[in-house]
Design a protein around this motif. Structure first.
Motif, PDB file in Angstrom:
ATOM      1  N   GLU A   1       0.855  -1.187   0.000  1.00  0.00           N
ATOM      2  CA  GLU A   1       0.000   0.000   0.000  1.00  0.00           C
ATOM      3  C   GLU A   1       0.892   1.237   0.000  1.00  0.00           C
ATOM      4  OE1 GLU A   1      -2.718   2.603   2.984  1.00  0.00           O
ATOM      5  OE2 GLU A   1      -2.625   0.441   3.386  1.00  0.00           O
ATOM      6  N   ILE A   2       1.114   1.801  -1.167  1.00  0.00           N
ATOM      7  CA  ILE A   2       2.053   2.923  -1.260  1.00  0.00           C
ATOM      8  C   ILE A   2       1.355   4.283  -1.289  1.00  0.00           C
ATOM      9  CG2 ILE A   2       3.779   1.497  -2.414  1.00  0.00           C
ATOM     10  CD1 ILE A   2       3.058   2.943  -5.019  1.00  0.00           C
ATOM     11  N   ALA A   3       0.005   4.282  -1.357  1.00  0.00           N
ATOM     12  CA  ALA A   3      -0.713   5.565  -1.376  1.00  0.00           C
ATOM     13  C   ALA A   3      -2.143   5.357  -0.920  1.00  0.00           C
ATOM     14  CB  ALA A   3      -0.684   6.179  -2.773  1.00  0.00           C
ATOM     15  N   GLU A   4      -2.808   6.468  -0.635  1.00  0.00           N
ATOM     16  CA  GLU A   4      -4.217   6.420  -0.252  1.00  0.00           C
ATOM     17  C   GLU A   4      -4.955   7.611  -0.838  1.00  0.00           C
ATOM     18  OE1 GLU A   4      -4.250   8.354   4.167  1.00  0.00           O
ATOM     19  OE2 GLU A   4      -3.368   6.336   4.011  1.00  0.00           O
ATOM     20  N   PHE A   5      -6.255   7.390  -1.082  1.00  0.00           N
ATOM     21  CA  PHE A   5      -7.074   8.425  -1.719  1.00  0.00           C
ATOM     22  C   PHE A   5      -8.409   8.556  -1.010  1.00  0.00           C
ATOM     23  CE2 PHE A   5     -10.538   9.142  -4.878  1.00  0.00           C
ATOM     24  CZ  PHE A   5     -10.317  10.492  -5.087  1.00  0.00           C
ATOM     25  N   ARG A   6      -8.826   9.795  -0.827  1.00  0.00           N
ATOM     26  CA  ARG A   6     -10.167  10.103  -0.335  1.00  0.00           C
ATOM     27  C   ARG A   6     -10.754  11.189  -1.231  1.00  0.00           C
ATOM     28  NH1 ARG A   6      -7.171   9.673   4.492  1.00  0.00           N
ATOM     29  NH2 ARG A   6      -8.002   8.208   6.052  1.00  0.00           N
ATOM     30  N   ALA A   7     -11.960  10.972  -1.724  1.00  0.00           N
ATOM     31  CA  ALA A   7     -12.611  11.986  -2.556  1.00  0.00           C
ATOM     32  C   ALA A   7     -12.951  13.215  -1.729  1.00  0.00           C
ATOM     33  CB  ALA A   7     -13.869  11.415  -3.203  1.00  0.00           C
ATOM     34  N   ASP A   8     -13.242  13.007  -0.438  1.00  0.00           N
ATOM     35  CA  ASP A   8     -13.478  14.103   0.496  1.00  0.00           C
ATOM     36  C   ASP A   8     -12.928  13.665   1.837  1.00  0.00           C
ATOM     37  OD1 ASP A   8     -14.245  16.569   1.372  1.00  0.00           O
ATOM     38  OD2 ASP A   8     -16.402  16.165   1.383  1.00  0.00           O
ATOM     39  N   SER A   9     -12.476  14.602   2.633  1.00  0.00           N
ATOM     40  CA  SER A   9     -11.823  14.246   3.884  1.00  0.00           C
ATOM     41  C   SER A   9     -12.316  15.103   5.030  1.00  0.00           C
ATOM     42  CB  SER A   9     -10.304  14.406   3.751  1.00  0.00           C
ATOM     43  OG  SER A   9      -9.670  14.186   4.988  1.00  0.00           O
ATOM     44  N   ALA A  10     -12.434  14.448   6.175  1.00  0.00           N
ATOM     45  CA  ALA A  10     -12.825  15.157   7.392  1.00  0.00           C
ATOM     46  C   ALA A  10     -11.697  15.121   8.415  1.00  0.00           C
ATOM     47  CB  ALA A  10     -14.079  14.524   7.982  1.00  0.00           C
ATOM     48  N   THR A  11     -10.483  14.783   7.962  1.00  0.00           N
ATOM     49  CA  THR A  11      -9.351  14.697   8.890  1.00  0.00           C
ATOM     50  C   THR A  11      -8.848  16.084   9.252  1.00  0.00           C
ATOM     51  OG1 THR A  11      -7.775  14.532   7.065  1.00  0.00           O
ATOM     52  CG2 THR A  11      -8.639  12.472   7.942  1.00  0.00           C
ATOM     53  N   GLY A  12      -8.105  16.160  10.347  1.00  0.00           N
ATOM     54  CA  GLY A  12      -7.558  17.434  10.802  1.00  0.00           C
ATOM     55  C   GLY A  12      -6.200  17.237  11.444  1.00  0.00           C
ATOM     56  N   THR A  13      -5.647  18.314  12.000  1.00  0.00           N
ATOM     57  CA  THR A  13      -4.327  18.259  12.632  1.00  0.00           C
ATOM     58  C   THR A  13      -4.420  18.349  14.155  1.00  0.00           C
ATOM     59  OG1 THR A  13      -4.051  20.660  12.425  1.00  0.00           O
ATOM     60  CG2 THR A  13      -3.230  19.288  10.613  1.00  0.00           C
ATOM     61  N   ASP A  14      -5.613  18.169  14.688  1.00  0.00           N
ATOM     62  CA  ASP A  14      -5.783  18.247  16.139  1.00  0.00           C
ATOM     63  C   ASP A  14      -4.884  17.222  16.835  1.00  0.00           C
ATOM     64  OD1 ASP A  14      -7.664  20.151  15.680  1.00  0.00           O
ATOM     65  OD2 ASP A  14      -9.407  18.861  16.015  1.00  0.00           O
ATOM     66  N   GLY A  15      -4.202  17.655  17.887  1.00  0.00           N
ATOM     67  CA  GLY A  15      -3.351  16.759  18.652  1.00  0.00           C
ATOM     68  C   GLY A  15      -1.924  16.676  18.140  1.00  0.00           C
TER      69      GLY A  15
ATOM     70  N   ALA B   1       0.329  20.666   8.943  1.00  0.00           N
ATOM     71  CA  ALA B   1      -0.462  21.087   7.789  1.00  0.00           C
ATOM     72  C   ALA B   1      -1.068  19.874   7.106  1.00  0.00           C
ATOM     73  CB  ALA B   1       0.397  21.869   6.798  1.00  0.00           C
ATOM     74  N   LEU B   2      -2.310  20.006   6.705  1.00  0.00           N
ATOM     75  CA  LEU B   2      -2.979  18.939   5.970  1.00  0.00           C
ATOM     76  C   LEU B   2      -2.510  18.904   4.525  1.00  0.00           C
ATOM     77  CD1 LEU B   2      -6.701  19.215   7.159  1.00  0.00           C
ATOM     78  CD2 LEU B   2      -5.071  17.408   7.713  1.00  0.00           C
ATOM     79  N   SER B   3      -2.620  17.726   3.921  1.00  0.00           N
ATOM     80  CA  SER B   3      -2.383  17.579   2.491  1.00  0.00           C
ATOM     81  C   SER B   3      -3.743  17.412   1.829  1.00  0.00           C
ATOM     82  CB  SER B   3      -1.504  16.350   2.220  1.00  0.00           C
ATOM     83  OG  SER B   3      -0.301  16.440   2.931  1.00  0.00           O
TER      84      SER B   3
END
Length: 271
Positions: free
Chosen positions: A137-151, A212-214
């Motif tokens: 598994e060399i990459a991952e994809f999300r069409a939309d994301s709810a992730t953040g940098t909290d913590g 920072a988010l990507s």
């Protein structure tokens, strides 16, 4: 000294002979000293160490020298080795599509943030794992994301090694970016990592010391993510927590890097 018969001469020529002898001795010393001193060669502080690090994926691929190690953008991979995508497959979800190699695989990942009542392709938050020909598994994809940098309390020292604009009809301009960063976390030893990502062009310009988010913005109300995983470095034989800047440059010349880079450049919005 001569082994011939002694010749008596006036005082003045004797002084000359002594001078010649001293000169001969100096010449001998100079010649002897010069034989032990290597010629001076100017050093180029920008030269990258070409010592192999980790098993090479393609022995024919060599890294060219020349980067000062500062946060600047370098040239993209060798244009003579561009990837032929004529027989590639196409993955489509949520109005977004990209191409990928025929021997690669894309699978739904178990996602706790996804909508359990929706089918994977119908859920914009589904995380898709992109696996290479060896099942890594060399990459991952999300069409939309709810992730953040909290913590995330770490600080980042970033070096951008590549930034190539994507020619797609996105809501906001994006680029394929390869970033090396040193991660400083309180109470832990520093880590060195790499990240290949499809990222919002404006956001890339302000990725500094803070977390920072990507992400990229392909269309209204969507913040998509397409990034490499730690397996990209690990599969090539590098410790994914200690990827030096020189090792990052070597990764750029690997086949998997160039394939994944082409996957990201192919991202588009369906009309």
């Amino acid at each position: 000294m001569s082994n011939g018969p002694e010749v008596r001469t006036p005082a003045r020529p004797t002084v000359v002979a002594r001078a010649v002898g001293v000169a001969s001795l100096l010449c001998t010393l100079l010649v002897s000293g010069c034989a032990e001193i290597a010629p001076w060669v100017p050093q180029d502080s920008r030269t990258v160490d070409s010592t192999p690090i980790g098993p090479p994926q393609d022995p024919s691929e060599q890294r060219t020298a020349g980067d000062s190690g500062t946060s600047t953008t370098s040239a993209s991979p060798n244009p003579e080795k561009q990837i032929n995508t004529a027989d590639w497959k196409t993955f489509t979800t949520q109005g977004l599509s990209f191409k990928y190699p025929p021997d690669w695989n894309i699978e739904e990942d178990d996602c706790r943030d996804c909508n359990a009542t929706a089918k994977p392709l119908a859920d914009p938050f589904t995380k898709w794992d992109i696996e290479d020909a060896h099942g890594n598994e060399i990459a991952e994809f999300r069409a939309d994301s709810a992730t953040g940098t909290d913590g995330d309390i770490s600080t980042y020292q970033r070096t951008v090694l590549e930034s190539t604009p994507v020619e797609a009809n996105f809501l906001a301009p994006a680029a394929v970016v390869f970033e090396h960063f040193v991660l400083h976390t309180p109470g832990k030893d520093p880590e060195q990592k790499v990240l290949l990502m499809l990222n919002d062009a404006a956001a890339t310009e302000v990725r500094e010391a803070n977390p920072a988010l990507s992400f990229f913005r392909p269309k209204k109300d969507f913040s998509a993510q397409l990034t490499s995983s730690d397996d990209l470095a690990e599969e090539l034989g590098f410790n994914d927590d200690q990827v030096s800047l020189a090792a990052a440059r070597k990764i750029m010349q690997s086949r998997d890097y160039r394939l994944l880079r082409e996957v990201m450049l192919s991202m588009d919005v369906e009309k």
